[in-house]
Design a protein around this motif. Structure first.
Motif, PDB file in Angstrom:
ATOM      1  N   ARG A 209       0.832  -1.196   0.000  1.00  0.00           N
ATOM      2  CA  ARG A 209       0.000   0.000   0.000  1.00  0.00           C
ATOM      3  C   ARG A 209       0.872   1.253   0.000  1.00  0.00           C
ATOM      4  O   ARG A 209       1.931   1.283   0.628  1.00  0.00           O
ATOM      5  CB  ARG A 209      -0.877   0.016   1.257  1.00  0.00           C
ATOM      6  CG  ARG A 209      -2.001  -0.969   1.272  1.00  0.00           C
ATOM      7  CD  ARG A 209      -2.657  -0.971   2.647  1.00  0.00           C
ATOM      8  NE  ARG A 209      -1.777  -1.539   3.671  1.00  0.00           N
ATOM      9  CZ  ARG A 209      -1.993  -1.433   4.979  1.00  0.00           C
ATOM     10  NH1 ARG A 209      -3.042  -0.763   5.420  1.00  0.00           N
ATOM     11  NH2 ARG A 209      -1.158  -1.986   5.839  1.00  0.00           N
ATOM     12  N   ASP A 212       0.235   6.687   3.487  1.00  0.00           N
ATOM     13  CA  ASP A 212      -0.670   7.827   3.674  1.00  0.00           C
ATOM     14  C   ASP A 212      -0.007   8.794   4.653  1.00  0.00           C
ATOM     15  O   ASP A 212      -0.184   8.710   5.870  1.00  0.00           O
ATOM     16  CB  ASP A 212      -2.016   7.335   4.202  1.00  0.00           C
ATOM     17  CG  ASP A 212      -2.997   8.476   4.442  1.00  0.00           C
ATOM     18  OD1 ASP A 212      -2.793   9.561   3.870  1.00  0.00           O
ATOM     19  OD2 ASP A 212      -3.949   8.277   5.229  1.00  0.00           O
ATOM     20  N   GLY A 215      -2.358  10.811   6.905  1.00  0.00           N
ATOM     21  CA  GLY A 215      -2.844   9.993   8.016  1.00  0.00           C
ATOM     22  C   GLY A 215      -1.784   9.796   9.086  1.00  0.00           C
ATOM     23  O   GLY A 215      -2.075   9.820  10.280  1.00  0.00           O
ATOM     24  N   PHE A 258      -7.449  11.484  12.285  1.00  0.00           N
ATOM     25  CA  PHE A 258      -6.830  10.227  11.869  1.00  0.00           C
ATOM     26  C   PHE A 258      -7.887   9.162  11.606  1.00  0.00           C
ATOM     27  O   PHE A 258      -7.836   8.441  10.593  1.00  0.00           O
ATOM     28  CB  PHE A 258      -5.852   9.757  12.944  1.00  0.00           C
ATOM     29  CG  PHE A 258      -5.385   8.347  12.746  1.00  0.00           C
ATOM     30  CD1 PHE A 258      -4.601   7.998  11.660  1.00  0.00           C
ATOM     31  CD2 PHE A 258      -5.733   7.359  13.658  1.00  0.00           C
ATOM     32  CE1 PHE A 258      -4.176   6.691  11.475  1.00  0.00           C
ATOM     33  CE2 PHE A 258      -5.316   6.060  13.483  1.00  0.00           C
ATOM     34  CZ  PHE A 258      -4.536   5.718  12.393  1.00  0.00           C
ATOM     35  N   ARG A 261      -9.734  10.078   8.422  1.00  0.00           N
ATOM     36  CA  ARG A 261      -8.888   9.811   7.256  1.00  0.00           C
ATOM     37  C   ARG A 261      -8.799   8.318   6.973  1.00  0.00           C
ATOM     38  O   ARG A 261      -8.886   7.883   5.815  1.00  0.00           O
ATOM     39  CB  ARG A 261      -7.496  10.393   7.521  1.00  0.00           C
ATOM     40  CG  ARG A 261      -6.465  10.117   6.444  1.00  0.00           C
ATOM     41  CD  ARG A 261      -6.604  11.058   5.291  1.00  0.00           C
ATOM     42  NE  ARG A 261      -5.611  10.795   4.263  1.00  0.00           N
ATOM     43  CZ  ARG A 261      -5.530  11.462   3.118  1.00  0.00           C
ATOM     44  NH1 ARG A 261      -6.377  12.464   2.875  1.00  0.00           N
ATOM     45  NH2 ARG A 261      -4.616  11.177   2.218  1.00  0.00           N
ATOM     46  N   SER A 262      -8.643   7.509   8.017  1.00  0.00           N
ATOM     47  CA  SER A 262      -8.480   6.064   7.836  1.00  0.00           C
ATOM     48  C   SER A 262      -9.723   5.415   7.253  1.00  0.00           C
ATOM     49  O   SER A 262      -9.636   4.413   6.533  1.00  0.00           O
ATOM     50  CB  SER A 262      -8.136   5.406   9.186  1.00  0.00           C
ATOM     51  OG  SER A 262      -6.927   5.904   9.692  1.00  0.00           O
ATOM     52  N   SER A 264     -11.830   6.961   5.205  1.00  0.00           N
ATOM     53  CA  SER A 264     -12.266   7.597   3.957  1.00  0.00           C
ATOM     54  C   SER A 264     -11.334   7.355   2.776  1.00  0.00           C
ATOM     55  O   SER A 264     -11.730   7.591   1.629  1.00  0.00           O
ATOM     56  CB  SER A 264     -12.413   9.109   4.170  1.00  0.00           C
ATOM     57  OG  SER A 264     -11.182   9.692   4.559  1.00  0.00           O
ATOM     58  N   VAL A 265     -10.086   6.906   3.021  1.00  0.00           N
ATOM     59  CA  VAL A 265      -9.153   6.680   1.908  1.00  0.00           C
ATOM     60  C   VAL A 265      -9.103   5.202   1.570  1.00  0.00           C
ATOM     61  O   VAL A 265      -9.417   4.334   2.392  1.00  0.00           O
ATOM     62  CB  VAL A 265      -7.736   7.197   2.249  1.00  0.00           C
ATOM     63  CG1 VAL A 265      -7.766   8.693   2.506  1.00  0.00           C
ATOM     64  CG2 VAL A 265      -7.161   6.471   3.454  1.00  0.00           C
ATOM     65  N   HIS A 267      -6.376   3.368   0.815  1.00  0.00           N
ATOM     66  CA  HIS A 267      -5.233   2.677   1.404  1.00  0.00           C
ATOM     67  C   HIS A 267      -4.804   3.415   2.674  1.00  0.00           C
ATOM     68  O   HIS A 267      -3.839   4.183   2.661  1.00  0.00           O
ATOM     69  CB  HIS A 267      -4.073   2.609   0.408  1.00  0.00           C
ATOM     70  CG  HIS A 267      -4.417   1.876  -0.854  1.00  0.00           C
ATOM     71  ND1 HIS A 267      -4.515   0.515  -0.914  1.00  0.00           N
ATOM     72  CD2 HIS A 267      -4.697   2.341  -2.105  1.00  0.00           C
ATOM     73  CE1 HIS A 267      -4.837   0.140  -2.149  1.00  0.00           C
ATOM     74  NE2 HIS A 267      -4.953   1.233  -2.892  1.00  0.00           N
ATOM     75  N   PRO A 268      -5.515   3.181   3.786  1.00  0.00           N
ATOM     76  CA  PRO A 268      -5.189   3.915   5.015  1.00  0.00           C
ATOM     77  C   PRO A 268      -3.881   3.429   5.626  1.00  0.00           C
ATOM     78  O   PRO A 268      -3.415   2.313   5.363  1.00  0.00           O
ATOM     79  CB  PRO A 268      -6.376   3.603   5.926  1.00  0.00           C
ATOM     80  CG  PRO A 268      -6.853   2.267   5.473  1.00  0.00           C
ATOM     81  CD  PRO A 268      -6.629   2.243   3.976  1.00  0.00           C
ATOM     82  N   ASP A 271      -5.529   0.064   8.905  1.00  0.00           N
ATOM     83  CA  ASP A 271      -6.852  -0.311   8.423  1.00  0.00           C
ATOM     84  C   ASP A 271      -7.811  -0.463   9.605  1.00  0.00           C
ATOM     85  O   ASP A 271      -8.013  -1.568  10.130  1.00  0.00           O
ATOM     86  CB  ASP A 271      -6.767  -1.620   7.634  1.00  0.00           C
ATOM     87  CG  ASP A 271      -8.060  -1.911   6.881  1.00  0.00           C
ATOM     88  OD1 ASP A 271      -8.980  -1.065   6.948  1.00  0.00           O
ATOM     89  OD2 ASP A 271      -8.152  -2.968   6.244  1.00  0.00           O
ATOM     90  N   ARG A 273     -10.808  -0.412   9.507  1.00  0.00           N
ATOM     91  CA  ARG A 273     -12.008  -1.170   9.129  1.00  0.00           C
ATOM     92  C   ARG A 273     -11.994  -2.566   9.720  1.00  0.00           C
ATOM     93  O   ARG A 273     -13.039  -3.221   9.812  1.00  0.00           O
ATOM     94  CB  ARG A 273     -12.117  -1.238   7.603  1.00  0.00           C
ATOM     95  CG  ARG A 273     -12.280   0.116   6.922  1.00  0.00           C
ATOM     96  CD  ARG A 273     -12.401  -0.039   5.408  1.00  0.00           C
ATOM     97  NE  ARG A 273     -12.467   1.251   4.732  1.00  0.00           N
ATOM     98  CZ  ARG A 273     -11.408   1.909   4.276  1.00  0.00           C
ATOM     99  NH1 ARG A 273     -10.199   1.377   4.422  1.00  0.00           N
ATOM    100  NH2 ARG A 273     -11.528   3.078   3.683  1.00  0.00           N
TER     101      ARG A 273
END
Length: 509
Positions: A209, A212, A215, A258, A261-262, A264-265, A267-268, A271, A273
């Motif tokens: 990745r 960022d 981030g 942070f 940003r993580s 919404s992008v 490739h944070p 992750d 998520r």
């Protein structure tokens, strides 16, 4: 392409059969973990000795601890991204080499600026040692033996908080505070040689990745400011300090931006998520509370034993050692039980019960307690801590895929570190605030108009005067501090029960 295929093949085989060099890999990873966690606690005892050498006062020298923790908190979540770009073998080799170099430079420091800089670098370079070592052990052991792997790793992480203060006391008094850093040299060299020869190269991605950087900036600001708040809050008086209030702004803003940003992008940097996985989220919360209980105990007991029971640092460390012994025993048992198919949820519940029991017994402490009442409740509490940590890791990663594990270990270990920092901050504040409140309550009864006071002084062989007031002040300070210590134990008792609730909500796959 062939190299990538061979890496995948190594990884695939290890999950079934394990590495043929399990013993060497285990020793190497254990050395890395011990070296990393030891440096969190071994320096505590040496701080008063460092003040004179580095021309610093008692508040300034604490930055040698704060900067180390700040760097670790910032870099730990980057573990997954770093593994993708460099692979686990290269990353851990560079981490060990950099950590050793910074240890030497910390030992050579002759000013506050030098020690603060090299301790920050030491924390940054050593932050990946535990999560990467965790992933390496998982790959090295066959799948049916991974409970033993995690138990072994857990024994290493428990060693630092238990042995650190004792070892730091001996090194500082018999040699010099500089040996608190030089002690890493033989451990690190042995670990580096074993890693160089026996760790396979895997984990590197052909398409890592992109970094960022925005981030990373928000994460560094948010977590760095938060860690500084937690480290300095109690000694600066929290909201009565303008500096702590100023730190709240970048801490809150940085963490909020942070997270935004993580999510919404594409490739944070980290992750987040993955926290949609309920087991990882609850497991990370649980390990945070585990860190709170572990490091909170390490804050209470040295102060209680040395300041109010009159123990020497070495004696205090030996009195605390049974807690570590209990943890080692129960971690070994946990690994064995998990390999035999035991339910990790019931193991955690049993561990929480033992940890809460050992802490509940501590609620009856006083200023005349014998050393036996320090040893055996600590041993029981240690048994509980050992039974919690390994099964909790098992449940936290039960529903994650193999590709998600490196990223997950970064989040998991970040929460363990933050939990320890939060625990130290909360426990220190409770002891300070509750002791002050107890002082005010009890001190109100000590005045010349209290008709019982002359009788008390006469029974103690004292006469009204300056000496009598000094003695009363010392007695009052001791009893007020004891109230604060007992309230801190009470907080730890309830934190164990929260871990039990979290465990019941987790999935067991």
């Amino acid at each position: 392409m062939d190299e990538a295929h061979s890496q995948v093949q190594v990884s695939g085989d290890s999950s079934k059969q394990g590495s043929p060099h399990i013993l060497a890999i285990t020793v190497a990873v254990m050395a890395c973990v011990i070296m990393n966690v030891l440096d969190i606690t071994v320096v505590n005892v040496a701080l008063p000795h460092m003040e004179g050498s580095l021309h610093a006062n008692s508040n300034q020298i604490t930055w040698a601890l704060t900067t180390y923790m700040v760097a670790m908190v910032i870099v730990t979540p980057l573990t997954g991204l770093l593994v993708e770009r460099f692979g686990q073998r290269r990353l851990i080799l560079w981490s060990v080499a950099g950590f050793l170099a910074c240890s030497v430079m910390s030992g050579q420091a002759h000013s506050l600026t030098e020690i603060v800089f090299w301790r920050f670098m030491q924390g940054a370079l050593g932050a990946s040692l535990v999560p990467v070592g965790q992933a390496i052990l998982v790959e090295a052991y066959p799948r049916d033996k991974r409970g033993v792997a995690m138990a072994t790793l857990g024994m290493g992480t428990m060693l630092g908080p238990i042995v650190g203060p004792v070892l730091g006391g001996y090194l500082t008094e018999d040699l010099s505070w500089r040996w608190c850093f030089y002690i890493n040299i033989p451990i690190g060299i042995a670990a580096f040689i074993l890693l160089l020869f026996y760790i396979p190269s895997f984990g590197k991605s052909d398409t890592p990745r992109p970094i960022d950087w925005i981030g990373f900036l928000w994460m560094a600001i948010g977590l760095g400011a938060l860690q500084m708040m937690l480290s300095l809050g109690d000694q600066d008086g929290w909201l009565s300090s303008d500096f702590i209030i100023i730190l709240m702004v970048p801490a809150g803003m940085g963490i909020f931006l942070f997270v935004l940003r993580s999510l919404s992008v594409g490739h944070p940097l980290v992750d987040l998520r993955l926290l949609k996985d309920r087991s990882l989220t609850l497991g990370s919360a649980g390990i945070g509370l585990f860190g709170l209980a572990l490091y909170g105990t390490m804050v209470i007991l040295p102060i209680y034993l040395q300041n109010y029971l009159g123990y020497e640092p070495q004696t205090a460390g030996l009195a605390m050692a049974p807690q570590g012994l209990g943890s080692w025993i129960s971690m070994w048992m946990a690994g064995r039980l998990l390999n035999r198919g035991a339910n990790p949820r019931w193991m955690i519940i049993a561990g929480v019960f033992l940890g809460a029991l050992g802490t509940w017994i501590s609620l009856s402490y006083n200023l005349q307690v014998s050393i036996a009442w320090i040893i055996w409740p600590g041993f029981i509490r240690g048994l509980g801590l050992g039974l919690v940590s390994i099964p909790l890791f098992t449940l936290a990663f039960a529903t994650l895929s193999k590709e998600q594990t490196p990223e997950g270990t970064g989040i998991f270990n970040l929460m363990r570190n933050l939990g320890g920092s939060v625990g130290i901050a909360i426990i220190s504040t409770i002891m300070t605030e509750e002791a002050q409140e107890a002082w005010n309550q009890m001190g109100g009864h000590i005045n010349p108009f209290n008709v019982s006071l002359p009788s008390y002084l006469g029974a103690a062989g004292l006469h009204p005067g300056n000496l009598a007031w000094q003695v009363l002040g010392q007695v009052l300070e001791q009893h007020a501090a004891m109230r604060g210590i007992l309230d801190a134990f009470k907080f730890l008792f309830w934190s164990f029960l929260v871990v039990m609730i979290i465990t019941l909500l987790m999935r067991n796959k």
